[in-house]
Every structure is written in C-alpha cells, then in structure tokens.
Motif scaffolding. Structure first.
Motif, PDB file in Angstrom:
ATOM      1  N   GLU A   1       0.839  -1.202   0.000  1.00 38.53           N
ATOM      2  CA  GLU A   1       0.000   0.000   0.000  1.00 38.53           C
ATOM      3  C   GLU A   1       0.881   1.262   0.000  1.00 38.53           C
ATOM      4  O   GLU A   1       2.094   1.190   0.133  1.00 38.53           O
ATOM      5  CB  GLU A   1      -0.966   0.029   1.202  1.00 38.53           C
ATOM      6  CG  GLU A   1      -1.823  -1.217   1.355  1.00 38.53           C
ATOM      7  CD  GLU A   1      -2.879  -1.362   0.257  1.00 38.53           C
ATOM      8  OE1 GLU A   1      -3.021  -0.457  -0.580  1.00 38.53           O
ATOM      9  OE2 GLU A   1      -3.540  -2.416   0.228  1.00 38.53           O
ATOM     10  N   ASP A   2       0.245   2.410  -0.121  1.00 37.08           N
ATOM     11  CA  ASP A   2       0.925   3.705  -0.092  1.00 37.08           C
ATOM     12  C   ASP A   2       2.140   3.745  -1.018  1.00 37.08           C
ATOM     13  O   ASP A   2       3.276   3.994  -0.589  1.00 37.08           O
ATOM     14  CB  ASP A   2       1.370   4.063   1.334  1.00 37.08           C
ATOM     15  CG  ASP A   2       0.205   4.142   2.303  1.00 37.08           C
ATOM     16  OD1 ASP A   2      -0.911   4.466   1.854  1.00 37.08           O
ATOM     17  OD2 ASP A   2       0.405   3.878   3.489  1.00 37.08           O
ATOM     18  N   GLY A   3       1.909   3.470  -2.296  1.00 35.45           N
ATOM     19  CA  GLY A   3       3.008   3.556  -3.254  1.00 35.45           C
ATOM     20  C   GLY A   3       3.512   2.219  -3.734  1.00 35.45           C
ATOM     21  O   GLY A   3       4.260   2.151  -4.710  1.00 35.45           O
TER      22      GLY A   3
ATOM     23  N   GLN B   1       8.785   8.604   6.704  1.00 37.45           N
ATOM     24  CA  GLN B   1       7.843   7.490   6.770  1.00 37.45           C
ATOM     25  C   GLN B   1       8.165   6.490   7.880  1.00 37.45           C
ATOM     26  O   GLN B   1       7.488   5.475   8.008  1.00 37.45           O
ATOM     27  CB  GLN B   1       7.819   6.754   5.423  1.00 37.45           C
ATOM     28  CG  GLN B   1       7.231   7.571   4.284  1.00 37.45           C
ATOM     29  CD  GLN B   1       5.762   7.895   4.518  1.00 37.45           C
ATOM     30  OE1 GLN B   1       4.950   7.004   4.699  1.00 37.45           O
ATOM     31  NE2 GLN B   1       5.425   9.184   4.531  1.00 37.45           N
TER      32      GLN B   1
END
Length: 769
Positions: free
Chosen positions: A294-296, A345
């Motif tokens: 997820e997220d990229g 992150q």
C-alpha cells in the motif's frame, strides 16, 4: 599485438584471504560451463574472487585472461568498443569482435555488469554463440540471465560466532584474518591478541563479514583502538570512509558503494528496500505483505519487487518450503533505515510493524496448545528480533506502552521465545512502569510477570504483582484475569512447598479455566496440580499424571508432552519403579532438545539425579546434579527459590554425599558442571538407566509396566492389526502422533517390529484395559 597468458590481469597489491571453497567451486564451474557469474552484495569481494579464479586458471587459456572493468561506463553504447579495446581487437563493432574471438581460447572477465545488464547479457550471448573456445567470468549484483549461465552467490566472509572462542579459533576465522592483515598494513605492529580478539570478533560480526567494510574499518586502527571503532560503528557510513587510493571512487567509502546499489534500483524497489529496514533479523512473506504494501506499493506488485531485490543481492532468501525467510545484511538495513527516516515514513512503518507483532503474539497464544505448538515455538524464536524491536519502539514512544504490555503478556504461552524468564520479566517490568491505567491488559501482564519471576526463583517479587492483579481483576470484574491471579498464586504456593494450599488453589483455577474454555491455561493448571500431588505423595497423583499426559497427547502438543512425561516420571519414581521413570525422563529430554527448553532440561536433569541416587548410582547422580546446576545458572534461575524442587534436590545431594567422599563428589559434580546444556542432554540420554538389566528384554509378566496408559492402548491396537492411520482415526489423534507412539512402544520394549508386539500381546493383554 603480443599477449601473455595473464592478458591484462593486474597484479594484486594486497594479500588474498580465505575463499578456498569459492575458488575451487568457481574453477570447477568455469571448466564445466562457458559463462560463470559471481553475484552478491556490493563490497562482498566479487571482483577479488574473480581475479583470483582467473589467475589460477590462466595457464588453461593460451590466448590470455582479459579483465574489462565496466564500472566507469555510463552508457551501454560504448560496451562493445570497451571490450574490443581490452582484448586488442582492431575494429570495435560486434561482428568484428565476434570474428576476432572466433578461434581463440580466451577467458574474458567482465567486472561490474549490474548497471549495463541488458547490454552485457546480449553481448555475452552473441560472443559465446560465435566463439566456441571463449569463456566468460562476470561479476554483477544480479545474474545476466543468459542461456547456459552458471551462478555463484558470493557470501560474506564467515564471522566468529557470538560465543567466546579461543585466540587460535579467532585467528582461523576468515573475517578476523582479513581484519588483522589490513590493520597490520596500516599499523605494522598490529596483531590480534587475547586482549583484543573478542572486540575484533564483535566488529567483524557487526560488519556482516563484508570484506570492504572490514578493510575500511581496519584502516581506522591508525587513530582508534578496536573498541573505539566498535563504539562508533552505529554511524558506520560516516566512519568507514577511507579506502585505498587505487580503488574506484565508489569503493573508497561504504556509503558510496551502497549508494551505487541504491541508484541501480527503480523507485518502487528503493521504497521497498527502505520499508524492509523496519524488520530486525529477517521476516517472512506474510510480514512483508502486512507491513510494506500500500501507499506507493501495490499489493499485486510486491512479489515482483521483492524478487528484484533478491536478484540484486539487496535481500537474501533463506530456507525452503513454507519456512522461507528474507534477510538483509545489517549494513544495507542501516542504509535503508536512514533513507526511510529522511523520507519521514519511519513512524508509519514502525506502527505497522508493531501491529504485525501484536497479531503474531495474539495468534501464537490462541493456537499454542495444539499440534502446531512446536511450529509456533520455532517461529517465535525466529521472530525474536522483530518482537524485541517492536517492544523497544513501544516503550520509547509516548502512549505506546499499552501495546508492549499486550505483546509481552501474550508471550506467556511461549516463554521459550525469550532468552530466559528474566528477559520476559525485563519487558513486562518496563511496560508496567509506563502503563499504569487500570485495564484488563495490565491485570494480565501482572500475573504473567509474577509467573516469570517465580520461574526465576524470586517469590518475594511475585507477591505484590499477584496482589495487585487480583485487586484489579476484581474491580474490573474480569473472570479471566481473576483465574490467572488464582492460578499463579497456587503455583507460588507449590514452589513454596505449601502443597495443601497449592492443591486447593490450583483445583479451583482448573475449574475456572475450564469454565472459560481456556484449554491451554487449563492444561497448565492440571499439570501443576499433578506435580503437587506427586510431591505430596497424594494417592490421586497417578490418575492426574495420566490425565495430563493424555490431554497433551490428544492435542499433539509436544512441548506440553515433555512436561507431562517429566511429572509422570516423578510419579513412577514415587511408586518405586526407577527403570520406567528413567525411560520417561529420557523421552522428556529428547523433546526438550527439540524445543531448546533449558528450564525444562534443568528439571529433567534434576529428576534423573534423584532417580540415579535412589538406584545407588551415586557418582552418576553427582555428575547429573552438576549438569543441572550448570543449566540453572545459564538461565538465571535460583534453585533455592523453587522450593518444590529444592527439597528433593537437598535430600538427593545429602544422600549422594553420604556415600561418596568429598573429593569424589566434587570431581563428579564438576565434570557435570563443565558440560554445555546440549552436552548435558546428550550425556543424560547415553547414561545407563537405573535398573541393571536394560539390555535384557522385559519379562512377559511385566511387558506393559513400562508403558504409559496411552502407549498400552496404542500397543493393543497394533496387536489387533491396525495401521498407524487406522489407530489415528480410532483415537482421534494425528497420524504423526500415532507413529511416534508406536516408535516409543517398540523402543521401550526393545522390539524391532510390530509383529513382536502382536506376539507379546497374544500371551498377555495390557493390564486394566
């Protein structure tokens, strides 16, 4: 153009250390095939190894060995003319180069191919097709994928183990020898000695055995001691910055070398590399899917990206089948982590990692009492680094201590995943100090922590924990934690030798646990109840021991079976049946070895000492006491704090001392204390059992006496002609469990075939059936 057999192969300016196996394998494969690629992480020594293989094989190539360093090339368009120029081809197009090499017996070393992989693969394939006597030796972070290619993954140098080793042992290690060689080149008088060998070994381990990192660290002895280098190693990318002046720019610092690998990755591969750095000690695919997608990174592309990182030597694949894990060298992990922090992150990934560890701990607790018990134990030991990392994060992050309580308390069921009871207590003590809210999580953590400190032999520390747990559980109306407080209070009474109170409390705890449907907790209470009955010589002990063993066997929970065998062996001893007691105790030891249970092993060694003393084998009993003492110490447990065992221990030691001279007792005890836990277990298994006639087959009148009730049941079904599968179906147990029982019956009866069981049962059926 005149050529020598060495071609343009440069002379080595520093000595070559180790790699004997890799050199031999490289020469063998290059003889068997025509293209060999050495792959591996940057700095692992692929170039040096390729040059050494080429140098040792130079006599086999009449037209020379030619080295082409491709690192300076930034464009594939110049590849052909660079190779042509290196080998002396006057024209620099592909066709001319192939024609030039057509009849030549030549070894072409293509060094550093990773950034030009498509072009190098195409050229190598064309040249090999046109020039039949040509051999190519390539180095690359990943394979060329040319038909017929053979690959050697070049590993880091072997590093010393974590255990202390002698100076001679350290100097035999490749990584230590390389450090000494390069450090001596910088400071002539430097040597690895007794004084610094442990620090050098730790340094080599911290650097993952990567030759370049070791060489860069060795240069630092010009201004730092080995211990000072170790202290500064957390910032290794700043420390390791002085490479040889003759080295390519990217090999003069560790950061430049890893930057090179990072730049060769796609944007998605870099993101996954950074996210994978959150794991400590490797991980499985399920963890990667939960934490890193997820997220990229689309979930459907994760497998391909992971495959690319393995192919590029960033990640390493370990294991087979369902036990595949992926690991990253610590140097690459630190690099990825710094990149992740820079991206902002890191916090998000730490929280995802924490949640994955929470789910792992919760599932292991739910499933611990069953056929996957040993699988879970092995998995949690594998994930020890990840669990510790998650706990450290939770305890260092404001507001996250609740999660540390949850994770550490759930691990009660697999306490062997800690290094010792002290480690589990360490985490719970810190979490309890930070998370003081009145909650069910805190109540559970209190009784789990009390249990662990009791196993350490510290009843005084357990008392306030249990008192707070009971008060909190009553205030919350939490029946599960009330049962926990009652259970561990009963266990504390057992350890203190207050058997009457222990029986009362554990009996009530068992009733409560069964009412709540807690199978695993109920079995532990039942086991402790049986132990209490045996130690107080209660007539119910045999029935309780058989129930404990049968319950564990029905669940196919092998770790639990080991404890059931231990307490059943003590019951056989109580009944005056030492031969059967030793057999059961040894069965328990075998299982302890499988699950690396040193606390349980110490208990087994103690029990064997008592049985041997009963059988008047005093010298062997003294040696077993010494072995048990060593294991107790190794796990940080105080035997005097375990009152239920301390009394029997003291009586055994007094009896043995009464029959041996002080000198004989000390000599035997010391021999046992010198053993490692594994050696002590092996000694216990090889030792002659109590009873002098082990080699003789048991008399027919007593053929069933050394079998458990379950084993007698199994033997009866074998005698009726049932197969292992049919036995499993009849008794509603796993086929594997049935097979283990049959093997145990054959071994205990000194039989070699099932037909012998049939024959024995023709004359006598099992008693009590």
């Amino acid at each position: 153009m005149a050529r020598s057999r060495a071609g343009n192969l440069p002379l080595e300016l520093t000595s070559f250390v180790g790699r004997r196996n890799e050199i031999a394998e490289g020469k063998r494969l290059l003889t068997a095939g025509r293209l060999l690629t050495l792959t591996g992480v940057g700095g692992v020594g692929k170039t040096r190894l390729a040059r050494r293989i080429a140098a040792e094989m130079s006599r086999e190539f009449g037209d020379g060995v030619w080295l082409v360093d491709l690192a300076p090339l930034v464009a594939g368009a110049l590849l052909t003319e660079t190779v042509a120029d290196a080998v002396g081809c006057p024209r620099q197009d592909p066709a001319s180069l192939a024609e030039y090499l057509h009849d030549k017996r030549l070894l072409l070393v293509l060094d550093n191919c990773e950034h030009l992989l498509p072009q190098v693969s195409a050229l190598a394939g064309d040249l090999l097709a046109m020039a039949r006597e040509l051999r190519i030796l390539a180095t690359s972070r990943q394979a060329l994928r040319v038909p017929g290619e053979l690959v050697i993954e070049v590993p880091p140098l072997k590093v010393p183990g974590a255990a202390e080793m002698s100076l001679d042992g350290a100097l035999e290690n490749e990584a230590v020898r390389l450090f000494e060689d390069r450090a001596a080149a910088a400071v002539h008088e430097f040597r690895v000695t007794d004084a610094n060998s442990a620090a050098v070994a730790r340094l080599c381990r911290r650097l993952d055995g990567i030759p370049l990192a070791i060489e860069l660290a060795a240069v630092r002895v010009l201004v730092l001691s080995v211990e000072q280098i170790l202290e500064r190693l957390d910032d290794r990318f700043r420390l390791l910055t002085t490479g040889p002046t003759t080295a390519p720019p990217r090999q003069k610092t560790l950061r430049a070398l890893v930057d090179w690998s990072y730049d060769l990755c796609s944007e998605e591969e870099r993101t996954l590399w950074e996210r994978l750095s959150v794991f400590s000690g490797g991980c499985g695919l399920d963890a990667i899917e939960h934490v890193c997608s997820e997220d990229g990174i689309a979930p459907e592309s994760l497998m391909d990206l992971l495959t690319q990182l393995v192919d590029k030597s960033i990640m390493q694949r370990r294991g087979l089948g369902s036990d595949v894990r992926f690991e990253m060298l610590d140097t690459l992990r630190q690099y990825g982590w710094k990149r992740l922090v820079a991206s902002g992150q890191d916090q998000v990934l730490r929280l995802r990692h924490r949640d994955w560890c929470r789910r792992l701990a919760a599932r292991s607790e739910d499933e611990w009492f069953g056929e996957h018990q040993m699988d879970w134990l092995g998995r949690l030991i594998q994930e020890q680094g990840n669990v510790r990392s998650a706990l450290e994060f939770c305890l260092g992050e404001p507001g996250e201590a609740w999660a540390a309580l949850e994770i550490a308390a759930a691990m009660w069921s697999h306490r062997l995943s800690w290094s010792s009871p002290s480690e589990g207590h360490h985490w719970l003590e810190r979490a309890l100090a930070q998370e003081s809210d009145a909650s069910a999580g805190r109540a559970k953590a209190l009784w789990v922590d009390a249990w662990l400190v009791l196993l350490r032999g510290d009843p005084q520390a357990a008392k306030p924990l249990l008192e707070e747990c009971q008060a909190l559980a009553e205030r919350l109306g939490d029946e599960a934690q009330l049962a926990g407080a009652l259970h561990i209070t009963g266990f504390a009474a057992l350890l203190a030798g207050d058997f009457t109170r222990a029986m009362e409390l554990l009996d009530e705890a068992l009733t409560r646990r069964r009412a709540l449907g807690h199978r695993g907790h109920a079995w532990v209470a039942l086991f402790q109840l049986a132990m209490t009955a045996v130690l107080m010589d209660d007539p119910r002990s045999t029935a309780l021991c058989e129930e404990v063993l049968e319950t564990a066997e029905r669940a196919n929970a092998e770790w639990s079976i080991s404890y059931a065998l231990w307490v059943a062996a003590l019951d056989r001893r109580r009944q005056g049946a030492p031969r059967e007691a030793v057999t059961m105790m040894r069965d328990a030891v075998r299982l302890k070895l499988r699950c690396n249970d040193h606390l349980g092993l110490a208990q087994c060694l103690e029990g064997l000492a008592w049985i041997l003393a009963d059988d008047e084998q005093y010298e062997e009993a003294a040696r077993m006491l010494g072995a048990a003492h060593m294991v107790w110490q190794s796990i940080g447990t105080s035997l005097p704090g375990l009152g239920h065992l301390a009394g029997a221990h003291d009586r055994c030691e007094s009896e043995v001392r009464r029959h041996l001279t002080e000198r004989a007792f000390k000599a035997a005890f010391d021999r046992g204390a010198e053993l490692t836990p594994e050696q002590a277990a092996a000694y216990a298994l090889d030792e002659k059992p109590a009873g002098r006639a082990e080699s003789a087959a048991p008399p027919e009148s007593g053929v069933t006496s050394i079998l458990t009730r379950r084993e007698r049941e199994i033997a009866d079904l074998v005698a009726k002609g049932l197969s292992n599968k049919q036995i499993a179906e009849t008794l509603v147990i796993a086929q594997r469990t049935a097979e283990c029982h049959v093997e145990n019956v054959l071994r205990k009866l000194n039989f070699s075939s099932r037909s012998q069981i049939v024959k024995a049962w023709e004359s006598r059926r099992p008693d009590g059936e």
